[in-house]
Design a protein around this motif. Structure first.
Motif, PDB file in Angstrom:
ATOM      1  N   PRO A 138      43.579  60.763 -30.710  1.00 52.69           N
ATOM      2  CA  PRO A 138      42.478  60.808 -29.648  1.00 52.69           C
ATOM      3  C   PRO A 138      41.313  59.903 -29.802  1.00 52.69           C
ATOM      4  O   PRO A 138      40.294  59.758 -28.982  1.00 52.69           O
ATOM      5  CB  PRO A 138      42.164  62.229 -29.648  1.00 52.69           C
ATOM      6  N   ASP A 150      40.252  55.100 -29.265  1.00 52.72           N
ATOM      7  CA  ASP A 150      39.160  54.145 -28.208  1.00 52.72           C
ATOM      8  C   ASP A 150      37.540  54.450 -29.055  1.00 52.72           C
ATOM      9  O   ASP A 150      37.060  53.431 -29.139  1.00 52.72           O
ATOM     10  CB  ASP A 150      39.187  54.808 -26.972  1.00 52.72           C
ATOM     11  N   GLY A 153      41.363  65.875 -30.750  1.00 52.23           N
ATOM     12  CA  GLY A 153      40.922  65.693 -29.229  1.00 52.23           C
ATOM     13  C   GLY A 153      39.465  66.611 -29.145  1.00 52.23           C
ATOM     14  O   GLY A 153      38.320  66.001 -28.751  1.00 52.23           O
ATOM     15  N   GLN A 196      35.529  64.824 -29.138  1.00 54.24           N
ATOM     16  CA  GLN A 196      35.020  64.933 -28.160  1.00 54.24           C
ATOM     17  C   GLN A 196      33.479  65.705 -28.339  1.00 54.24           C
ATOM     18  O   GLN A 196      32.540  65.227 -27.650  1.00 54.24           O
ATOM     19  CB  GLN A 196      35.652  65.921 -26.896  1.00 54.24           C
ATOM     20  N   SER A 216      51.676  60.823 -24.606  1.00 51.57           N
ATOM     21  CA  SER A 216      50.097  60.753 -24.317  1.00 51.57           C
ATOM     22  C   SER A 216      50.104  59.710 -23.272  1.00 51.57           C
ATOM     23  O   SER A 216      49.318  59.717 -22.080  1.00 51.57           O
ATOM     24  CB  SER A 216      49.330  60.037 -25.407  1.00 51.57           C
ATOM     25  N   THR A 217      50.694  58.366 -23.411  1.00 48.17           N
ATOM     26  CA  THR A 217      50.497  57.323 -22.679  1.00 48.17           C
ATOM     27  C   THR A 217      51.264  57.567 -21.192  1.00 48.17           C
ATOM     28  O   THR A 217      50.668  57.169 -20.092  1.00 48.17           O
ATOM     29  CB  THR A 217      51.412  56.158 -23.088  1.00 48.17           C
ATOM     30  N   THR A 241      49.369  60.265 -19.368  1.00 46.49           N
ATOM     31  CA  THR A 241      48.022  59.810 -18.703  1.00 46.49           C
ATOM     32  C   THR A 241      48.051  58.902 -17.695  1.00 46.49           C
ATOM     33  O   THR A 241      47.486  58.867 -16.539  1.00 46.49           O
ATOM     34  CB  THR A 241      47.329  59.075 -19.784  1.00 46.49           C
ATOM     35  N   ASN A 280      47.077  61.334 -14.888  1.00 43.91           N
ATOM     36  CA  ASN A 280      45.705  60.853 -14.926  1.00 43.91           C
ATOM     37  C   ASN A 280      45.065  61.894 -15.791  1.00 43.91           C
ATOM     38  O   ASN A 280      43.885  62.449 -15.557  1.00 43.91           O
ATOM     39  CB  ASN A 280      45.039  60.994 -13.421  1.00 43.91           C
ATOM     40  N   TYR A 281      45.702  62.385 -17.125  1.00 44.23           N
ATOM     41  CA  TYR A 281      44.992  63.300 -18.085  1.00 44.23           C
ATOM     42  C   TYR A 281      44.076  62.678 -18.854  1.00 44.23           C
ATOM     43  O   TYR A 281      44.361  61.666 -19.117  1.00 44.23           O
ATOM     44  CB  TYR A 281      46.060  64.205 -18.637  1.00 44.23           C
ATOM     45  N   ASN A 282      43.179  63.512 -19.334  1.00 42.77           N
ATOM     46  CA  ASN A 282      42.334  62.916 -20.264  1.00 42.77           C
ATOM     47  C   ASN A 282      42.687  63.109 -21.745  1.00 42.77           C
ATOM     48  O   ASN A 282      43.896  63.935 -21.983  1.00 42.77           O
ATOM     49  CB  ASN A 282      40.708  63.513 -20.166  1.00 42.77           C
ATOM     50  N   GLU A 283      42.040  62.998 -22.728  1.00 45.11           N
ATOM     51  CA  GLU A 283      42.578  63.045 -24.185  1.00 45.11           C
ATOM     52  C   GLU A 283      42.975  64.605 -24.337  1.00 45.11           C
ATOM     53  O   GLU A 283      43.800  64.999 -24.990  1.00 45.11           O
ATOM     54  CB  GLU A 283      41.732  62.254 -25.241  1.00 45.11           C
ATOM     55  N   GLU A 287      43.225  67.133 -22.442  1.00 46.30           N
ATOM     56  CA  GLU A 287      44.186  67.637 -21.716  1.00 46.30           C
ATOM     57  C   GLU A 287      45.838  67.146 -22.210  1.00 46.30           C
ATOM     58  O   GLU A 287      46.746  68.087 -22.071  1.00 46.30           O
ATOM     59  CB  GLU A 287      44.232  67.298 -20.203  1.00 46.30           C
TER      60      GLU A 287
END
Length: 474
Positions: free
Chosen positions: A25, A28, A149, A153, A261-262, A265, A269-272, A274
């Motif tokens: 997570p 980025d 995550g 965050q 994960s990829t 997403t 359309n999930y975030n890190e 989720e």
């Protein structure tokens, strides 16, 4: 004490897979702060997996030679300082080098955890204890992304490395204080005293208070750890086949985790955070089954022993002899492998159809229950076949599967693009199905291969004794 040692080995086995996945997570955020591309950050993933395969070959041999206590301490001290460095660094070159050190320290303990269980448990009871250690290995990929995550965050990416440092420091304290040496090459069945520097802190303080002098043990020669022993095991006729099958099954396990994960997403359309929570069914499935599977493996051992008229306590001294250990370990794999392959196929086509998220979540729970248990059983067989050097044998397994895993994760995105999600996972599942007749072949031929290997060893030993006798006569 056996239970306490198993708990400590299980917690230790969490570290390496958790460290690999807790990092995801933060990719980025790290790339942005260090002002580098994601491609360069991905190199730190590749380097981690390479050292994940190489490190156990060194620490496995070190643990079989010097003992489990010093091997664990050295590995986790390296890991501790690597994490502190990662938390304070702000340079890409430092990140790359320290990630290699982090992997070297944590990954070396994977083989050692299996070796600890082999030291303290007889062959007839080993399945359930191996199952507990496998819980740690399989829960790491589940909890890692969730912890990573949350920390990234709310506290920033350096906090994940501080968390890892604190985690291992808290583990090291009771290990140094209370866990005795258990390597059979060092203490035999527990009656041989270890090196004077290789005793627990509690034992040291007790002796100091009473004025008791340590009982002198036999002198042991220390040498530089040799990874070639691991390579020799990988080229053994029987072991090479078992290692390849374990690697194929492991690739199915790791590729579902690596692409989750990829794909989630992209589709949902999930975030890190989720996406990290979506790993929980996977980890729960892993934990439930590997423990139950251990009891099944031990039950099958007793069943075969009874069928052959062998005392159920056969193997309490870790002696396999002519017992068909291959059948005892491999037979429970067949139903799990078939059902696991079906779950992988269903998972791929559920993602292809972009169904409700409930469908792939249920299927990854099933995959977590069925696939890891199969290579967990093979891990048990591997250490059964090398009772004198279980850490080295476990390191050979780790080396092969990590190299296969690194190669598979490098190409899986291209496979999905070319074949589609459904056919990609169908292809991977069919590779597992193809292992079924191969396992049956090993089950039938294994005892004969072991007998031939023992005969060659005895012949070589006889020749050496004859040469030694002739030299003394001269």
């Amino acid at each position: 004490m056996k239970i306490w040692i198993t708990i400590m080995a299980t917690v230790a086995s969490v570290v390496s897979p958790m460290t690999a996945h807790i990092y995801f997570p933060a990719l980025d955020a790290i790339a942005e702060e260090l002002n580098v591309t994601i491609s360069l950050i991905n190199l730190t993933l590749t380097s981690y997996m390479i050292f994940q395969g190489i490190s156990p070959t060194i620490f496995g041999d070190f643990g079989d030679m010097a003992g489990r206590r010093p091997a664990f301490i050295v590995a986790f001290v390296i890991y501790l300082f690597a994490n502190i460095g990662l938390a304070v660094q702000r340079d890409y070159a430092a990140l790359l080098v320290l990630r290699c050190l982090q992997s070297a320290g944590s990954s070396g303990t994977l083989a050692l955890s299996y070796a600890v269980v082999a030291d303290i448990t007889p062959t007839a009871e080993r399945g359930k204890y191996m199952g507990f250690v496998s819980v740690g290995i399989n829960i790491g990929p589940a909890i890692g992304p969730v912890i990573g995550g949350l920390l990234t965050q709310y506290l920033g990416w350096p906090s994940i490395f501080w968390f890892c440092a604190i985690f291992v420091a808290v583990w090291l304290i009771p290990w140094v204080a209370t866990i005795p040496e258990m390597c059979r090459n060092v203490v035999g069945n527990g009656t041989i005293p270890p090196q004077s520097w290789n005793i627990t802190l509690v034992e040291f303080l007790k002796r100091r208070k009473s004025g008791e002098k340590p009982e002198p043990g036999p002198k042991r020669k220390m040498r530089i750890p040799n990874p070639l022993g691991t390579l020799l095991i990988t080229f053994d006729k029987q072991m090479s086949q078992i290692l390849l099958i374990a690697a194929i099954i492991y690739c199915n396990f790791i590729l579902v985790a690596a692409t989750l994960s990829t794909l989630f997403t992209e589709i949902y359309n999930y975030n890190e955070l989720e996406v990290g929570l979506c790993f929980l069914p996977y980890g729960l499935g892993c934990c439930l089954t590997v423990v139950l599977q251990g009891y099944v493996v031990d039950w099958n051992y007793r069943r075969i022993a009874k069928k052959l008229g062998v005392d159920p306590s056969h193997g309490r001294r870790n002696e396999i002899g002519d017992f068909p250990i291959e059948s005892a370990r491999i037979q429970p794999i067949y139903p799990s492998l078939l059902a696991g392959a079906a779950a992988v196929i269903g998972y791929g086509w559920a993602l292809q159809a972009e169904t409700s998220v409930a469908v792939p979540l249920v299927l990854i729970f099933a995959i977590g229950m069925l696939v890891p248990s199969t290579f967990s059983i093979l891990n048990t067989l591997i250490v059964d076949l090398y009772p004198g050097s279980p850490a080295t044998a476990a390191a050979a397994n780790n080396l092969v599967r990590c190299l296969f895993g690194a190669g598979a994760t490098a190409v899986v995105d291209y496979m999905i693009d070319a074949m589609g999600r459904g056919w990609c996972f169908t292809f991977l599942a069919l590779l597992m199905v193809a292992c079924l007749p191969w396992l049956r072949f090993i089950e039938k031929r294994g005892p004969r291969w072991r007998a031939e290997k023992l005969q060659r060893k005895n012949s070589t030993d006889s020749e050496r004794e004859a040469e030694s006798g002739a030299a003394e006569t001269q």
